[in-house]
Scaffold this motif. Structure first.
Motif, PDB file in Angstrom:
ATOM      1  N   ALA A 227       0.668  -1.207   0.158  1.00 11.66           N
ATOM      2  CA  ALA A 227       0.197  -0.109   0.054  1.00 11.66           C
ATOM      3  C   ALA A 227       0.749   1.282  -0.082  1.00 11.66           C
ATOM      4  O   ALA A 227       1.777   1.305   0.534  1.00 11.66           O
ATOM      5  N   THR A 228       0.462   2.278  -0.664  1.00 15.85           N
ATOM      6  CA  THR A 228       0.879   3.575  -0.910  1.00 15.85           C
ATOM      7  C   THR A 228       0.025   4.581  -0.486  1.00 15.85           C
ATOM      8  O   THR A 228      -1.015   4.627  -1.225  1.00 15.85           O
ATOM      9  N   ALA A 229       0.353   5.499   0.415  1.00 13.92           N
ATOM     10  CA  ALA A 229      -0.607   6.862   0.464  1.00 13.92           C
ATOM     11  C   ALA A 229      -0.655   7.581  -0.663  1.00 13.92           C
ATOM     12  O   ALA A 229       0.053   7.873  -1.389  1.00 13.92           O
ATOM     13  N   VAL A 230      -2.157   7.712  -0.992  1.00 12.11           N
ATOM     14  CA  VAL A 230      -2.340   8.555  -2.319  1.00 12.11           C
ATOM     15  C   VAL A 230      -2.272   9.940  -1.648  1.00 12.11           C
ATOM     16  O   VAL A 230      -2.878  10.533  -0.600  1.00 12.11           O
ATOM     17  N   ASP A 231      -1.555  10.741  -2.615  1.00  8.04           N
ATOM     18  CA  ASP A 231      -1.594  12.382  -2.068  1.00  8.04           C
ATOM     19  C   ASP A 231      -2.917  12.931  -2.502  1.00  8.04           C
ATOM     20  O   ASP A 231      -3.068  13.337  -3.497  1.00  8.04           O
ATOM     21  N   LEU A 244     -16.928   5.584  -4.324  1.00 10.73           N
ATOM     22  CA  LEU A 244     -17.648   5.510  -5.787  1.00 10.73           C
ATOM     23  C   LEU A 244     -16.684   6.448  -6.832  1.00 10.73           C
ATOM     24  O   LEU A 244     -16.787   7.531  -6.730  1.00 10.73           O
ATOM     25  N   LEU A 245     -16.155   5.478  -7.837  1.00 14.08           N
ATOM     26  CA  LEU A 245     -15.577   6.278  -8.863  1.00 14.08           C
ATOM     27  C   LEU A 245     -16.211   6.222 -10.256  1.00 14.08           C
ATOM     28  O   LEU A 245     -16.678   5.338 -10.528  1.00 14.08           O
ATOM     29  N   LEU A 246     -16.319   7.482 -10.633  1.00 13.75           N
ATOM     30  CA  LEU A 246     -17.097   7.757 -12.019  1.00 13.75           C
ATOM     31  C   LEU A 246     -16.249   8.451 -12.878  1.00 13.75           C
ATOM     32  O   LEU A 246     -15.696   9.697 -12.618  1.00 13.75           O
ATOM     33  N   GLY A 247     -15.414   7.690 -13.929  1.00 14.14           N
ATOM     34  CA  GLY A 247     -14.255   8.428 -14.725  1.00 14.14           C
ATOM     35  C   GLY A 247     -13.166   8.458 -13.722  1.00 14.14           C
ATOM     36  O   GLY A 247     -12.558   7.581 -13.099  1.00 14.14           O
ATOM     37  N   ILE A 260     -20.251  14.376   1.181  1.00 16.35           N
ATOM     38  CA  ILE A 260     -19.537  13.725   0.398  1.00 16.35           C
ATOM     39  C   ILE A 260     -18.351  14.435  -0.151  1.00 16.35           C
ATOM     40  O   ILE A 260     -18.753  15.427  -0.663  1.00 16.35           O
ATOM     41  N   ASP A 261     -17.364  13.915   0.227  1.00 17.47           N
ATOM     42  CA  ASP A 261     -16.190  14.757  -0.486  1.00 17.47           C
ATOM     43  C   ASP A 261     -15.862  14.027  -1.955  1.00 17.47           C
ATOM     44  O   ASP A 261     -15.741  12.940  -2.081  1.00 17.47           O
ATOM     45  N   VAL A 262     -15.498  15.159  -2.760  1.00 17.00           N
ATOM     46  CA  VAL A 262     -15.346  14.875  -4.109  1.00 17.00           C
ATOM     47  C   VAL A 262     -13.769  15.320  -4.672  1.00 17.00           C
ATOM     48  O   VAL A 262     -13.400  16.351  -4.384  1.00 17.00           O
ATOM     49  N   PHE A 263     -13.138  14.153  -5.181  1.00 15.86           N
ATOM     50  CA  PHE A 263     -11.762  14.448  -5.507  1.00 15.86           C
ATOM     51  C   PHE A 263     -11.697  14.283  -7.193  1.00 15.86           C
ATOM     52  O   PHE A 263     -12.458  13.274  -7.740  1.00 15.86           O
ATOM     53  N   ARG A 264     -10.876  14.807  -7.696  1.00 18.70           N
ATOM     54  CA  ARG A 264     -10.363  14.520  -8.928  1.00 18.70           C
ATOM     55  C   ARG A 264      -9.102  13.699  -9.085  1.00 18.70           C
ATOM     56  O   ARG A 264      -8.026  14.339  -8.458  1.00 18.70           O
ATOM     57  N   THR A 270      -2.473   7.874  -7.948  1.00 18.08           N
ATOM     58  CA  THR A 270      -1.504   8.329  -6.886  1.00 18.08           C
ATOM     59  C   THR A 270      -1.779   9.547  -6.327  1.00 18.08           C
ATOM     60  O   THR A 270      -1.215   9.907  -5.362  1.00 18.08           O
ATOM     61  N   LYS A 271      -2.633  10.505  -6.956  1.00 14.78           N
ATOM     62  CA  LYS A 271      -2.882  11.694  -6.313  1.00 14.78           C
ATOM     63  C   LYS A 271      -4.125  12.315  -6.636  1.00 14.78           C
ATOM     64  O   LYS A 271      -4.690  11.928  -7.867  1.00 14.78           O
ATOM     65  N   GLY A 272      -4.906  12.988  -5.620  1.00 17.55           N
ATOM     66  CA  GLY A 272      -6.397  13.298  -5.965  1.00 17.55           C
ATOM     67  C   GLY A 272      -6.220  14.880  -5.473  1.00 17.55           C
ATOM     68  O   GLY A 272      -5.509  15.323  -4.430  1.00 17.55           O
ATOM     69  N   THR A 273      -6.991  15.525  -6.129  1.00 19.76           N
ATOM     70  CA  THR A 273      -7.377  16.977  -5.954  1.00 19.76           C
ATOM     71  C   THR A 273      -8.794  17.264  -5.567  1.00 19.76           C
ATOM     72  O   THR A 273      -9.642  16.735  -6.181  1.00 19.76           O
ATOM     73  N   VAL A 274      -8.836  18.101  -4.431  1.00 15.62           N
ATOM     74  CA  VAL A 274     -10.107  18.359  -3.996  1.00 15.62           C
ATOM     75  C   VAL A 274     -11.184  19.176  -4.956  1.00 15.62           C
ATOM     76  O   VAL A 274     -10.797  20.213  -5.501  1.00 15.62           O
ATOM     77  N   ILE A 275     -12.328  18.611  -5.216  1.00 16.29           N
ATOM     78  CA  ILE A 275     -13.134  19.423  -6.152  1.00 16.29           C
ATOM     79  C   ILE A 275     -14.212  20.224  -5.245  1.00 16.29           C
ATOM     80  O   ILE A 275     -14.371  21.375  -5.384  1.00 16.29           O
TER      81      ILE A 275
END
Length: 321
Positions: A227-231, A244-247, A260-264, A270-275
């Motif tokens: 496991a590796t922490a997602v940024d 839930l992943l949509l695209g 519900i927190d939404v990330f891109r 490996t990396k997610g940005t707050v929407i």
């Protein structure tokens, strides 16, 4: 609800301080979700009841506009029409002590069920309601499930491991294998792993870790369990439940925060940005989400009240981002 299940519900309700901390760290702009109005769904109910005393947790929606819900009380499976909100129990569960927690349905008419404190995982024939297979994996709490080509993957909330249920090309289940989690995985003394998804490119798994770094997302290599922490930047998901992943858009249900927190995500996950953060006054500790059309549907688990046979439960729908 049995004593063990009540204890589980209390464990899932993390402290208000933790919830507020997660909200502060998220960094996105919170907004109340608008009622769905587009397309043929505009006349469909955006809120409908579940049976009193049902104690819902998981939800699954397949290729038709019907939602399936699992009961923490006795493992029953309830199916509801999204067009009308009406439904019925289609599968009787194993009984008290064997809940139905996370759910997923495939294109072959099969439902995959996490057995929670029952320490098992099951497959159910949606057409007949019969339990096809039950696997006693000895898990401490088999929580959530995601389907990938060739396997169904299940989390265990109190042990650093996943369960891989092999699937043939027709989706028929085979053998179960336990995959230990390693690498950056941090196992807490209490509830740790929760929701599970795939990365956008399908190369790895994403698992909520409620313990590591105040609550974060882990990217897990399915071959090794490393496991590796997602940024996620400064964002934390201390109450992260269903994913839930949509695209490349990842929805993280933060149950105790009624949000519900939404990330891109990037393709590799490996990396997610707050929407943004979605909130709604109708949320009463939602746990998981499933999509149909431009809506997200979420069952309200109401973990903040003592469940009785008369406790009311419902499902709400909000617009996707």
């Amino acid at each position: 609800m049995a004593l063990a299940d009540r204890s589980f519900a209390r464990r899932r309700l993390l402290t208000t301080a933790a919830a507020l901390g997660g909200a502060a760290l998220l960094g996105g702009t919170a907004h109340a979700a608008e009622s769905p109005e587009k397309g043929p769904q505009k006349n469909w109910p955006d809120r409908f009841p579940l049976p009193n005393g049902f104690q819902p947790e998981g939800i699954a929606i397949g290729s038709a506009p019907f939602a399936y819900f699992g009961s923490l009380a006795n493992g029953d499976i309830y199916r509801a029409s999204l067009a009308t909100g009406r439904g019925s129990v289609i599968s009787k569960g194993p009984g008290a002590g064997h809940p139905s927690v996370g759910l997923k349905t495939d294109r072959h008419g099969r439902l995959f069920v996490s057995g929670g404190a029952g320490g098992d995982l099951r497959t159910v024939d949606i057409r007949t309601g019969e339990i096809e297979k039950s696997y006693a994996v000895g898990g401490t709490f088999v929580n959530d499930v995601i389907l990938t080509p060739g396997a169904a993957w299940f989390t265990d909330s109190f042990a650093p491991q996943l369960y891989r249920l092999a699937l043939d090309r027709h989706g028929r289940p085979g053998a179960v294998r336990t995959v230990p989690l390693g690498g950056d995985w941090q196992q807490g003394t209490d509830f740790t792993a929760n929701g599970i998804e795939r990365t956008p490119d399908g190369s790895a798994l994403l698992v909520v870790n409620a313990f590591a770094d105040g609550g974060t997302l882990m990217r897990v290599d399915p071959r090794t369990g490393a496991a590796t922490a997602v940024d996620l930047g400064a964002a934390r998901i201390p109450n992260g439940d269903g994913l839930l992943l949509l695209g490349r858009t990842l929805y993280v249900v933060q149950q105790q925060q009624n949000a519900i927190d939404v990330f891109r995500l990037n393709s590799a996950g490996t990396k997610g940005t707050v929407i943004t953060r979605i909130t709604d006054p109708r949320f009463r500790i939602p746990t998981t989400a499933a999509a149909w059309g431009d809506r997200l549907y979420l069952p309200n688990a109401r973990f903040d009240v003592e469940p009785t046979p008369d406790t009311e439960y419902d499902v709400v729908a909000v617009r996707q981002v």
